[in-house]
Structures are given as C-alpha cells and as structure tokens.
Motif scaffolding. Structure first.
Motif, PDB file in Angstrom:
ATOM      1  N   PHE A 267       9.723   5.908  -2.125  1.00 50.77           N
ATOM      2  CA  PHE A 267       8.411   5.260  -1.981  1.00 50.77           C
ATOM      3  C   PHE A 267       8.208   5.021  -0.481  1.00 50.77           C
ATOM      4  CE2 PHE A 267       5.842   1.196  -2.215  1.00 50.77           C
ATOM      5  CZ  PHE A 267       4.664   1.837  -2.573  1.00 50.77           C
TER       6      PHE A 267
ATOM      7  N   THR B 258     -13.383   6.344   3.878  1.00 55.36           N
ATOM      8  CA  THR B 258     -13.997   6.661   2.590  1.00 55.36           C
ATOM      9  C   THR B 258     -14.900   7.907   2.617  1.00 55.36           C
ATOM     10  OG1 THR B 258     -13.908   4.323   2.135  1.00 55.36           O
ATOM     11  CG2 THR B 258     -15.271   5.627   0.672  1.00 55.36           C
TER      12      THR B 258
ATOM     13  N   PRO C 270       6.447   3.387   1.817  1.00 55.16           N
ATOM     14  CA  PRO C 270       6.525   2.134   2.574  1.00 55.16           C
ATOM     15  C   PRO C 270       7.906   1.477   2.530  1.00 55.16           C
ATOM     16  CG  PRO C 270       4.604   2.147   1.146  1.00 55.16           C
ATOM     17  CD  PRO C 270       5.450   3.302   0.742  1.00 55.16           C
TER      18      PRO C 270
ATOM     19  N   THR D  14      -5.432  -6.642   1.392  1.00 51.48           N
ATOM     20  CA  THR D  14      -5.884  -6.537   2.792  1.00 51.48           C
ATOM     21  C   THR D  14      -6.767  -5.326   3.063  1.00 51.48           C
ATOM     22  OG1 THR D  14      -3.741  -5.530   3.185  1.00 51.48           O
ATOM     23  CG2 THR D  14      -4.006  -7.835   3.839  1.00 51.48           C
ATOM     24  N   MET D  15      -6.677  -4.314   2.227  1.00 49.01           N
ATOM     25  CA  MET D  15      -7.383  -3.074   2.557  1.00 49.01           C
ATOM     26  C   MET D  15      -7.656  -2.229   1.316  1.00 49.01           C
ATOM     27  SD  MET D  15      -6.091  -0.552   5.519  1.00 49.01           S
ATOM     28  CE  MET D  15      -5.967  -1.857   6.720  1.00 49.01           C
ATOM     29  N   ALA D  16      -8.679  -1.400   1.396  1.00 50.32           N
ATOM     30  CA  ALA D  16      -8.942  -0.455   0.304  1.00 50.32           C
ATOM     31  C   ALA D  16      -7.882   0.635   0.321  1.00 50.32           C
ATOM     32  CB  ALA D  16     -10.324   0.152   0.474  1.00 50.32           C
ATOM     33  N   GLY D  17      -7.650   1.198  -0.848  1.00 46.51           N
ATOM     34  CA  GLY D  17      -6.665   2.271  -0.932  1.00 46.51           C
ATOM     35  C   GLY D  17      -5.748   2.064  -2.120  1.00 46.51           C
TER      36      GLY D  17
ATOM     37  N   PRO E 258     -13.255   0.483  -1.695  1.00 43.64           N
ATOM     38  CA  PRO E 258     -13.692  -0.110  -0.415  1.00 43.64           C
ATOM     39  C   PRO E 258     -14.858  -1.079  -0.594  1.00 43.64           C
ATOM     40  CG  PRO E 258     -14.288   2.210  -0.547  1.00 43.64           C
ATOM     41  CD  PRO E 258     -13.527   1.894  -1.787  1.00 43.64           C
TER      42      PRO E 258
ATOM     43  N   PRO F 286     -14.300   0.664   7.065  1.00 39.02           N
ATOM     44  CA  PRO F 286     -13.081   0.127   6.447  1.00 39.02           C
ATOM     45  C   PRO F 286     -12.108   1.268   6.146  1.00 39.02           C
ATOM     46  CG  PRO F 286     -15.050  -0.380   5.152  1.00 39.02           C
ATOM     47  CD  PRO F 286     -15.487   0.486   6.270  1.00 39.02           C
ATOM     48  N   MET F 287     -10.858   1.041   6.464  1.00 34.93           N
ATOM     49  CA  MET F 287      -9.845   2.070   6.182  1.00 34.93           C
ATOM     50  C   MET F 287      -9.644   2.181   4.672  1.00 34.93           C
ATOM     51  SD  MET F 287      -8.687   3.397   8.947  1.00 34.93           S
ATOM     52  CE  MET F 287      -7.189   3.515   9.850  1.00 34.93           C
ATOM     53  N   ASP F 288      -9.334   3.385   4.232  1.00 33.30           N
ATOM     54  CA  ASP F 288      -9.126   3.632   2.807  1.00 33.30           C
ATOM     55  C   ASP F 288      -7.800   4.378   2.688  1.00 33.30           C
ATOM     56  OD1 ASP F 288      -9.376   4.066   0.142  1.00 33.30           O
ATOM     57  OD2 ASP F 288     -11.317   5.073   0.232  1.00 33.30           O
ATOM     58  N   MET F 289      -6.731   3.578   2.677  1.00 33.74           N
ATOM     59  CA  MET F 289      -5.389   4.163   2.763  1.00 33.74           C
ATOM     60  C   MET F 289      -4.986   4.880   1.487  1.00 33.74           C
ATOM     61  SD  MET F 289      -4.279   3.544   5.642  1.00 33.74           S
ATOM     62  CE  MET F 289      -4.105   2.404   6.971  1.00 33.74           C
ATOM     63  N   ARG F 290      -4.495   6.094   1.701  1.00 34.36           N
ATOM     64  CA  ARG F 290      -3.978   6.816   0.548  1.00 34.36           C
ATOM     65  C   ARG F 290      -2.518   7.148   0.769  1.00 34.36           C
ATOM     66  NH1 ARG F 290      -6.303  11.173   2.455  1.00 34.36           N
ATOM     67  NH2 ARG F 290      -6.145   9.865   4.278  1.00 34.36           N
TER      68      ARG F 290
ATOM     69  N   MET G 106       0.874  -1.175   0.000  1.00 39.60           N
ATOM     70  CA  MET G 106       0.000   0.000   0.000  1.00 39.60           C
ATOM     71  C   MET G 106       0.911   1.224   0.000  1.00 39.60           C
ATOM     72  SD  MET G 106      -3.225  -0.896   2.338  1.00 39.60           S
ATOM     73  CE  MET G 106      -4.227   0.152   1.304  1.00 39.60           C
TER      74      MET G 106
END
Lengths: 146, 452
Positions: free
Chosen positions: B31, B266, B33, A117-120, A146, B442-446, A90
């Motif tokens: 990057f 979201t 991560p 595992t997750m939205a995004g 999502p 739900p998490m919406d990672m950006r 991610m």
C-alpha cells in the motif's frame, strides 16, 4: 597449453555479468509474487475484521466528516464493545493520514469523527481491540468527491 | 562541505538507500502510503531534487547511486567501445522521458511500491549494461531521463563549475580536465572546462577539479538563468538552441510538467472519464494518449506557430525562419517549465515531509502503532501556506522567463527587441496562467486501492 586471447576473460566475465543481471529481474519478480501471496494470507482469519459502510459514501466531501460503519467478526457476529482506532490514508503516498477513535452507537455499529483533507481515494484502516483483548484488523475504502 | 565531499558522501549513502528501497518496494507492504519506496521516490526525492537545484546546483546527479554502482562495476570491467556517433544526441533520453511520464500516469507508479522498486532496479541494470560496455558517461549524457531533467533545471542553479583563470587554461598543454590522467579520470561528459558554458550536461561530479593539475577549477556563483539567453557554442554540445533534440527536450520538460500537474486535478479525470464513457472500454490507454498528444504536440504547435508568425512581424525579423525563431526563443520556457515542476513537487514534499515517520516506526522498526502521537505531530506544512508558495514559485519563474525572452530578443534585433519579445512573453504568461489555474484547483488524489 590452452591460452586465451587477450581480453577474452574480461569479455566472458562481462557477458556473464550481463546475463546474471538480466536473470535477477525475473527472479525478483517471482520472489515478490510469492511474497505478495504470503502477505495476503499473513493475517490469520481469526484476526480479520469485517467492516462495511453505513454512511452514504458517495456523499463524502473534503472537510469534517462522520464515518458510520458496521463491524463483524469472522463468525459473522457483530463486534460489540470494542475499542476501535481509525487511520485514514489517501492512496497517494505523502499525504498526511487522519486518525480518529470510533464510538459504538448500537451493537456492532460505530461512528468516527474525522476531517477528510482532500478529494480522492481513501483507505480507512480499522484496528479493533475486543473486550477480551483480541486485536482485529480491517479496512474500508471510499472515494471522496471534490 | 565542498561539492566533492558531498558527492563522495552522497553516492554511497544514496546507493545504500536505493538498495533498501528496492527491498522495501519488493517485499514491504504494497500500500503506497505505507511503503518507504513510493514515499521516498515520489515525494522526498523529487522535492529535494528541485530544492537542491534551486538553492545550490545539480546535487542529486553529483550523488547519483546508479553512477556509484557503475563505478563499482568498472573496477572489474573496463568498457572499450564508443557510443555510436548517430546516437550522440538526446533523442533516446527524450523518448524515455516521455515514456516515463506516460508510464507514471498509465500504471499509477506512485501507487505501486513493487513497480517503483522495479524502476530503480531497472536504472541499475541499464546503467550497468550501457556503461560497462561503452566508455565515458554514456548513460548520463545520452540515456538518463532523470539526468536530462536535472541538466535543464540546473541551468537555473546559482552555481556553476568553471575555470578560475582563463589564462591558466590558456597555458595548459595536457587538458587533464577533459582527458584525465593516470590518477584521475577527466570529464566523462566531454565538457572541456575552458570552453564550458553553463550547467547543461554537467553532473557536478567534480572529476575535472580533481584532475586539474593547476587547481584551476572552481564552483562559482552565477546569475541563475543567465546562461539560457547565451548564443555561445558550448563545449561538447555546440549551440544549444540550434539543436532540434534540445528544443524537443524543452517542450517535453515544460509541457510534460504542465501535464503532470494537470493529471492531479478533477478536470483531467473528468476528461478521461468522458472519453471512456462515450467512446471506449474502461482500461484503455486512449484517453491518456489523447491527453499526452494534446499537451505535448497540439498545444505547443497551437502556441508556437502563431506566436512565431506574429513575432516575425512585430520584431521585423522576416529573414528568420519560423522554426529557427521558435528554437531560439524556447530556452526562455525553461524557467517557467522548472517553476511548474518545482511548484508541483514542493506541494507533495512540503505537505507530507514527515509522513515517513509512522512508516519507519511501525513498518520498518516494528514498534507498536501510536496513532495518538502521530495525530499530534504536524507532518507537513498546511496547504493554506503551501499554495501561496506554489504561486510565488510560478510568478518568480514567469518573471525570469519574461526577462530571458527579452534578452534573446535583444540579441536578435536590438532595435525592436521589446516588440519581438512580446509575443513570446505572452506565451510565457499564458502557460503561467494555466499552471496557476491548475494549482489553485482542489487536488484530486488518486492511487490504487488495495486489491485493485
């Protein structure tokens, strides 16, 4: 003899330090811009892997997912018979990456089963080892709804 | 290990780590991560910060790498000026705190190793510029946004720096804990131990303990949150609840925490997308500005104005001005504010605690990638376990806030305390419910895709 007033040396040194500190910032930025360019060109063209999605990525949702993609070498020739490892990250730091080994289904076409595992936003790093032992690197982006 | 030893050990260690993170952020992979700077600053530092505050004290101020750099600088330059009287408050720090929250969202700082490294560098530059010019811990007390976050949060810590014996302090003629002596500086944040109440403005540097010739300063256990209901005049601070800057800091802290968590889900993205689609061009800051105004200005106003009006009637405190009542009750929001931050940060920290291992392995130590090994190692706590932890933290914080609100009401009107506290307790429950809703979405990672 020339004598400085008490505290003058300290004031001069302090001013010099402040100016030096302020100078470090643009120097750092300049250095980093150069470094960024270096990074961008550090991968030699022969090792670049051209990847494109076959999967309808707008349909990606969290959960078990099969990634379909096409791989080409720099020459535009489909990459055949390569051993491809996929690492999905991610774009937010601190999220656990997912790993998968891709399987070639047709010449140049690969699939990899993984669990999103997750939205995004996700970036999939692809590391391919050709039958000749050459290492190629590429990546694919997608947004998981999502 | 004592806090003094911990501070002495932590400061140089975190200083070296900060330097390493600046280098990796500027010159390492861009990057997020895959970069230790973004990972350690936005995931591990913040996670460890809330955990240390919750189980011990303001340990990360005690080991602050920026103060270490300042102390090194002061070996060569002695500051001679005093911080202007007009600026001896928290307004600059509050502005910087809100600005930092805004910049975090606007420039997606979590996704940029380069900007994160510049942020650390900026802290070094500013503390050196301020504290080599002005005496005392000017930066910590009046400027540092992270410090204010820690000061407020540590009001919930189970430990406090205080005098062992009031009688010993009573017979003291030198006040070394405040003024210092030839061997040891005193409290640079101007907290006088005999009159010090609570942890606000205390960096746990233990200078007071080192300076005390009677060895009369100790780190003592305290009931977490008890100091929030106090109506005492505090050394170097006065009555906290009467200070407008303190009130605004609590609002920025609590509602900023809510906003920071909400921005991860979201509905926040949909709201911003809706504004962009209908009204403005992509890339504008307007949606974010609106979100900030809603959370930091409109929501507090809509909550506090009617609550204060209702509480005046239910608690029969008509003689108390609305603003005064709001100011008096707002410290009760600190536990729930901290609970929101703790729930948010613990999510990131717990779910990704070991994600630095592959980066250290491949990017720093340059060992060959080992995806099979990393795939087999659990790098964090599963989300199914983390979510109940988050909700538990929220509920615990909510309970503490409810109790503090009642304690405050007892001091204002003991006869009608239950009715006076009720509207404010309702506010606490509403904030908790909203936070729980956010954390169960739900998490919406950006982040930022490579190449934009």
């Amino acid at each position: 003899m020339f004598v400085l007033a008490p505290g003058t040396t300290s004031r001069i040194l302090r001013a010099v330090t402040h100016v030096s500190i302020l100078c470090v910032l643009p120097l750092g930025i300049g250095a980093c811009e150069r470094r960024s360019n270096l990074l961008a060109s550090s991968t030699s063209p022969e090792t670049v892997l051209h990847a494109e999605w076959i999967s309808p990525i707008q349909q990606f949702r969290p959960g078990p997912t099969t990634l379909h993609f096409r791989l080409k070498q720099t020459s535009g020739v489909a990459l055949r018979g390569a051993k491809v490892v996929v690492e999905g990250n991610m774009t937010h730091p601190g999220m656990v990456p997912v790993y998968a080994t891709a399987v070639e289904t047709e010449p140049g076409r690969y699939i990899a089963k993984t669990e999103l595992t997750m939205a995004g936003e996700w970036v999939f790093f692809l590391e391919a080892t050709t039958p000749e032992g050459k290492l190629l690197n590429g990546s694919l982006n997608s947004t998981v709804a999502p | 290990m004592s806090v003094m030893a911990a501070g002495r050990f932590l400061k140089p260690l975190l200083f070296l780590l900060a330097i390493a993170l600046i280098i990796h952020g500027l010159f390492g992979p861009q990057f997020a991560p895959k970069n230790l700077t973004t990972l350690f600053v936005w995931i591990h530092y913040r996670g460890l910060l809330v955990i240390s505050i919750l189980v011990f004290a303001n340990l990360l101020c005690a080991g602050c790498p920026f103060v270490f750099a300042r102390d090194l600088g002061r070996r060569f330059f002695t500051p001679r000026r005093l911080w202007p009287m007009k600026l001896r408050n928290k307004w600059i720090a509050i502005a910087l705190f809100v600005l930092a929250l805004f910049a975090y969202e606007r420039f997606q700082l979590w996704g940029s190793p380069f900007y994160t490294a510049l942020l650390i560098l900026g802290f070094f530059i500013v503390i050196l510029a301020i504290d080599l010019t002005f005496k005392g811990a000017t930066f910590c007390k009046y400027i540092c946004p992270v410090g204010q976050f820690n000061f407020l949060s540590s009001m919930l810590s189970p430990f406090e720096v205080k005098a062992k014996s009031a009688a010993t302090c009573g017979s003291c003629k030198t006040y070394d804990c405040l003024k210092g002596n030839l061997q040891q500086r005193g409290c640079e944040l101007k907290l006088f131990i005999p009159k010090k109440t609570g942890n606000f403005d205390c960096t746990f540097c233990m200078d007071c303990k080192r300076a005390c010739p009677h060895d009369n300063v100790e780190l003592a256990f305290t009931l977490p949150g008890r100091q929030l209901a106090d109506d005492l005049s505090r050394s170097g601070l006065g009555r906290l609840w009467q200070r407008r800057d303190f009130t605004c800091l609590i609002i920025a802290f609590t509602f900023g925490g809510l906003l920071n968590a909400f921005a991860m889900v979201t509905p926040a993205h949909q709201f911003q997308k809706m504004i962009i689609t209908n009204f403005i061009d992509t890339g504008s800051s307007l949606p974010l500005v609106i979100l900030f105004l809603v959370f930091l200005l409109v929501a507090p106003l809509l909550l506090f104005a009617p609550t204060s009006w209702i509480a005046r009637h239910t608690g029969r405190t008509q003689s108390m001005f609305h603003v005064m009542q709001i100011q008096r009750f707002l410290p009760a929001l600190i536990p729930i504010g901290f609970g929101i931050w703790a729930a948010h940060y613990s999510f990131h920290f717990l779910t990704g605690a070991l994600t630095f291992l592959p980066i250290l392995w491949s990017s720093v130590l340059k060992f060959p990638a080992a995806p099979n090994v990393w795939a087999a190692i659990p790098m964090g706590v599963p989300i199914t376990i983390v979510t109940p932890i988050q909700i538990s933290l929220l509920l615990l914080a909510c309970m503490v806030s409810v109790v503090i609100a009642h304690e405050i009401a007892l001091q204002i009107n003991p006869r009608r305390s239950r009715w006076l506290a009720l509207p404010w307790q309702t506010v606490v429950i509403l904030i908790t419910a909203f936070a729980a809703w956010v954390f169960t979405l739900p998490m919406d990672m950006r982040g930022t895709f490579i190449g934009g």
